[in-house]
Design a protein around this motif. Structure first.
Motif, PDB file in Angstrom:
ATOM      1  N   ARG A 113       0.825  -1.212   0.000  1.00 53.19           N
ATOM      2  CA  ARG A 113       0.000   0.000   0.000  1.00 53.19           C
ATOM      3  C   ARG A 113       0.854   1.255   0.000  1.00 53.19           C
ATOM      4  NH1 ARG A 113      -2.602   0.487   6.168  1.00 53.19           N
ATOM      5  NH2 ARG A 113      -0.663   0.086   7.318  1.00 53.19           N
ATOM      6  N   LYS A 114       1.967   1.236   0.749  1.00 50.00           N
ATOM      7  CA  LYS A 114       2.799   2.437   0.834  1.00 50.00           C
ATOM      8  C   LYS A 114       3.597   2.661  -0.444  1.00 50.00           C
ATOM      9  CE  LYS A 114       3.077   2.686   5.866  1.00 50.00           C
ATOM     10  NZ  LYS A 114       2.231   3.890   5.887  1.00 50.00           N
ATOM     11  N   ALA A 117       1.077   4.185  -2.887  1.00 48.05           N
ATOM     12  CA  ALA A 117       0.655   5.531  -2.485  1.00 48.05           C
ATOM     13  C   ALA A 117       1.813   6.522  -2.404  1.00 48.05           C
ATOM     14  CB  ALA A 117      -0.049   5.465  -1.126  1.00 48.05           C
ATOM     15  N   ARG A 141      -3.772   6.973  -3.753  1.00 52.69           N
ATOM     16  CA  ARG A 141      -4.636   6.931  -2.562  1.00 52.69           C
ATOM     17  C   ARG A 141      -5.960   7.645  -2.838  1.00 52.69           C
ATOM     18  NH1 ARG A 141      -4.593   5.153   2.330  1.00 52.69           N
ATOM     19  NH2 ARG A 141      -2.370   4.602   2.362  1.00 52.69           N
ATOM     20  N   GLN A 145      -9.711   5.832  -2.841  1.00 47.01           N
ATOM     21  CA  GLN A 145     -10.870   6.315  -2.097  1.00 47.01           C
ATOM     22  C   GLN A 145     -12.081   6.447  -3.012  1.00 47.01           C
ATOM     23  OE1 GLN A 145      -9.136   9.911  -0.558  1.00 47.01           O
ATOM     24  NE2 GLN A 145      -8.239   8.903   1.238  1.00 47.01           N
ATOM     25  N   GLU A 193      -9.600   1.231   1.752  1.00 46.67           N
ATOM     26  CA  GLU A 193      -8.954   1.746   0.537  1.00 46.67           C
ATOM     27  C   GLU A 193      -7.583   1.137   0.311  1.00 46.67           C
ATOM     28  OE1 GLU A 193      -6.967   5.903   2.054  1.00 46.67           O
ATOM     29  OE2 GLU A 193      -9.112   5.593   2.354  1.00 46.67           O
ATOM     30  N   ASP A 194      -6.957   0.626   1.390  1.00 50.44           N
ATOM     31  CA  ASP A 194      -5.630   0.034   1.247  1.00 50.44           C
ATOM     32  C   ASP A 194      -5.658  -1.234   0.402  1.00 50.44           C
ATOM     33  OD1 ASP A 194      -4.515   2.043   2.788  1.00 50.44           O
ATOM     34  OD2 ASP A 194      -4.733   0.925   4.663  1.00 50.44           O
ATOM     35  N   LEU A 197      -5.213  -0.085  -2.997  1.00 58.18           N
ATOM     36  CA  LEU A 197      -3.810   0.275  -3.208  1.00 58.18           C
ATOM     37  C   LEU A 197      -2.950  -0.960  -3.463  1.00 58.18           C
ATOM     38  CD1 LEU A 197      -3.320   3.074  -0.535  1.00 58.18           C
ATOM     39  CD2 LEU A 197      -3.199   3.335  -3.020  1.00 58.18           C
TER      40      LEU A 197
END
Length: 824
Positions: A113-114, A117, A141, A145, A193-194, A197
């Motif tokens: 995820r990171k 994003a 991100r 959403q 939301e992750d 991602l």
């Protein structure tokens, strides 16, 4: 009293023999005591750290309350740690799967995820700041959403339950996952939301997320006459093996009136060692792909359709996939069992079988992005031209948080087509259109595959699903097979998408998305076989819809096709044999060329060449086998020839080595045509003849292969093709490698054969299954099920993957049982 006085030292003791030795003895004792204390501190710290790491082990048995469950869920694990989830609903199963992922794979999920994003610096620090800058431009991100907002109530419930399950699993650990102990940071809760991602991270892994491929073709297009550009970047080769259509005919070599290298200034020297290494290693570091195929019941030994899938990805610790089997009511009074692999971070079974249909993916390498040359008035740099007139760039302020440092501001400029990405070689700004930027192209609709009962139902789900566009191959319990694209396809209008272009006048661009009924499909082909391997699959109108996003040379697909067609009644064992096929059919002609190049005169001039020729003649096994020196030499020779020829033809001889780019996969066709026909006007000016250039390439290959040692007979393919399977932390802290990494091992295989393997990438899973007869299928996966190095399942099953030993597709007998109960 006398004793007390005797214990007081003399304030001025007289010198006496032996005192220096006494002082040294006392100093030694003092040092020993200090060292002992330090050792005790280290041991205590080590024991404390070990106890904390042990506390982060996942719970395998017993009972655990999980808020939100509507009914108890039972999770049984087999000897490989593969769980079977027994739940009363799909939402409960998602919550339980999230619990498992959160306990065993959270750090992996966090990185996904990171990374997508552009938030890696939050936990890693400034060393990844530039990676975050590049990724944050896509603002995934915000897209994620929007995907959640537009999802159906059922999809939102699924992803919300999964997120709650992840956080419940994380909080149920006795300590945070060990990676956060080492990084001295805290894991942030998982959000719905992750999960989107995590899907975006796969877009970035599988597609051209920065437009670099298209940009390179644009540079080539600008440098060369149209006929030469078309010759060097053909749409296919004689190796093509599409399901629909035939190989494309080779283009003739353009004559000297079109392009003549003899009139170009000759570079003063051959490429340096650094450039040679780049051409030699580029495939190894960046190659990804996959194989899948299906055989109709009319061509199998038991009359049931068979499906095979091995997805080629970078192999890391832990593995990309997490195995699971989910058993729940089917809504029709019966029970449904779905078995396969999940992507940690998502609640869906990505590839698997549900007893009625089985499905698998390979990356399509269609064209899912475009670089757009922006028309900007130099006097008004904040305005660009569109079909609707001039528009102002939208500017979005982003903030990159950096562990151990100050926040870094970032301004993202956006257009109606996508973010402003870069400038081209002429200084023109470019925007980037990518399916991943659109919420319409990402969704959770693929959950419908779990309940599909027919081929048509499964293909309908595939066509409305939102994932990185994949070759979707499916087989059903009646013996039927099919192929289509899974993922959303843009409707490209007015241009092919091959090179950057302007969309300002409205004659070129994207016009919405193809409807499911417009997507290419192949159902029940006459041959009774379907195969894909990242190469061209179709032709004509269907190919125009897909475009060319850098699809692979067809050698691997052709070898699979021929292996399938050679067997009249296929068995699962036959399918595995094709998956493990490491025959070097593609390089055979290059071996002959190398032997022809090493003439008696050439060999007589250099004893190293003599040894090279001897080994190419005697150690050729016809395979990419670990003991073959010949395979390594021939492979290196081909890459040296390719690098030399393309560097000259593309005008990169005077370009700094770090800025040079390689050819497309389809360059094999013009390359082979040139080395066999040997046109004088396309000979690199540094050489007097093609014979001289080929001999120089052989010498380069010899030098590259002997970098690790001069003994050529010891430079086997296995020495080069030794796995390097690392945990992300050990890559930054090598001392952790002995604890976290998988022991290296030489493995057979390469990129232009079914058994794809290199040091960094390979089959992230292998499966063969017949829907309705899953108990007869098999499965391989590298590394292991658990992401915890102290778990018995950390590397369980890895040896079977290395050896190609079949292990069951379905989980085995239960070893541990965990019961999740509804809780507050």
């Amino acid at each position: 009293m006398a004793e007390a006085l005797a214990a007081v030292p003399d304030p001025a003791p007289s010198p006496r023999p032996g005192r220096p030795r006494s002082v040294l003895r006392r100093m030694g004792w003092a040092l020993a005591i200090v060292l002992g204390i330090l050792i005790l501190i280290l041991l205590a710290g080590g024991l404390w750290l070990r106890s904390r790491v042990e506390a982060s082990l996942p719970q395998l048995a017993g009972e655990q309350a999980v808020p939100g469950l509507s009914a108890p869920v039972t999770i049984s694990r087999d000897e490989l740690g593969v769980p079977t989830i027994h739940a009363e609903s799909r939402v409960d199963a998602a919550r339980a799967l999230g619990f498992l992922h959160g306990q065993e794979r959270f750090f992996q999920m966090d990185l996904l995820r990171k990374s997508a994003a552009g938030e890696l610096a939050e936990i890693v620090g400034p060393v990844v700041l530039e990676v975050d800058r590049a990724n944050r431009i896509h603002r995934f991100r915000a897209v994620a959403q929007r995907v959640i907002e537009r999802a159906s109530p059922e999809e939102r419930a699924l992803v919300a339950a999964y997120a709650d399950g992840v956080n419940a699993g994380l909080s149920a650990l006795g300590e945070k996952p060990f990676e956060y102990l080492l990084l001295r940071t805290e894991p942030a809760p998982w959000k719905p939301e992750d999960s989107i991602l995590a899907v975006h991270a796969m877009f970035m892994d599988l597609q051209d997320g920065d437009g670099s491929d298209e940009s390179r073709l644009g540079i080539l297009h600008d440098r060369l006459p149209p006929e030469m550009f078309a010759f060097l970047s053909p749409p296919g080769t004689e190796w093509d093996a599409p399901i629909v259509g035939e190989p494309f005919a080779a283009l003739p070599i353009p004559g000297p009136e079109v392009f003549d290298l003899r009139k170009a200034p000759a570079p003063r020297s051959l490429p340096k060692a650094a450039a040679l290494r780049r051409f030699q290693e580029e495939d190894e570091e960046f190659a990804v792909g996959s194989n899948n195929w299906a055989v109709a019941g009319t061509h199998t030994a038991d009359g049931r359709a068979l499906l095979a899938n091995d997805m080629h990805l970078g192999i890391r610790v832990p593995n990309t996939w997490y195995r699971v089997s989910i058993v729940r009511p089917d809504g029709q009074g019966g029970s449904l069992r779905v078995t396969g692999v999940t992507l940690p971070g998502t609640p869906l079974i990505a590839v698997g079988s549900n007893g009625h249909v089985a499905w698998g993916f390979t990356n399509s390498y269609g064209d899912w992005s475009d670089l757009i040359q922006l028309e900007v008035d130099p006097r008004r740099p904040d305005v660009y031209r569109t079909p609707q007139g001039l528009k102002w760039f939208t500017k979005v302020k982003e903030t990159i948080r950096v562990k151990g440092g100050e926040d870094v501001p970032l301004e993202v400029k956006e257009t109606i087509w996508g973010p402003v990405l870069d400038t081209d070689s002429k200084g023109r700004p470019r925007a980037f259109a990518w399916t991943a930027h659109h919420p319409e192209a990402v969704n959770l609709a693929s959950v419908g595959l779990e309940t599909a009962r027919t081929l048509e139902e499964a293909m309908a789900v595939a066509n409305r699903s939102g994932i990185p566009a994949q070759n979707f191959v499916v087989a059903d319990e009646t013996g039927r097979i099919g192929w289509t694209i899974m993922g959303q396809m843009p409707r490209r209008v007015g241009f092919s998408g091959q090179i950057p272009t302007s969309w300002a006048d409205g004659s070129r661009g994207w016009n919405g998305w193809l409807a499911p009924e417009e997507m290419p499909r192949v159902i029940d082909p006459p041959s009774g076989r379907i195969w894909t391997a990242n190469a061209r699959v179709v032709d004509g109108e269907s190919l125009a819809k897909l475009g060319d996003g850098g699809y692979d040379l067809g050698a691997r697909a052709r070898q699979i096709r021929d292996g399938l067609l050679a067997r009249e009644k296929v068995t699962p064992a036959d399918m595995l044999a094709i998956q493990l096929d490491d025959r070097a059919l593609f390089l055979d002609r290059w071996r002959k060329l190398l032997l022809d190049t090493l003439t008696p005169e050439a060999v007589a001039a250099d004893p190293k060449r003599k040894e090279m020729k001897r080994l190419v003649e005697t150690s050729w096994t016809g395979r990419a086998s670990v003991d073959s020196v010949a395979y390594r030499l021939v492979r290196s020779f081909r890459l040296s020839v390719r690098g030399q020829v393309f560097t000259a033809l593309s005008g990169q001889g005077g370009v700094p080595e770090e800025e040079r780019f390689p050819p497309t996969h389809q360059f094999e066709e013009p390359l082979w045509k040139m080395v066999t026909e040997r046109p004088a006007h396309l000979l690199d000016p540094r050489f007097k003849s093609w014979d001289e250039q080929l001999l120089a390439a052989a010498d380069e290959a010899l030098g590259f292969v002997t970098q690790r040692g001069p003994e050529l007979a010891e430079r086997t393919w296995g020495e080069r093709n030794t796995t390097r399977i690392q945990h992300p932390l050990s890559a930054g802290v090598p001392l952790l490698g002995r604890w976290l990494d998988v022991p290296p091992r030489p493995l057979p295989g390469d990129d232009n054969m079914p058994r794809f393997q290199n040091a960094y990438a390979g089959a992230s899973e292998r499966l063969v299954v017949s829907p309705g007869r899953e108990e007869a299928g098999f499965f391989h996966m590298p590394v292991g099920q658990s992401g915890h190095p102290m778990s018995p399942y950390y590397q369980a099953g890895h040896r079977a993957w290395e050896n190609g030993d079949p292990t069951p597709f379905l989980p085995g007998p239960r070893v541990h049982t965990l019961r999740l109960t509804p809780g507050r």
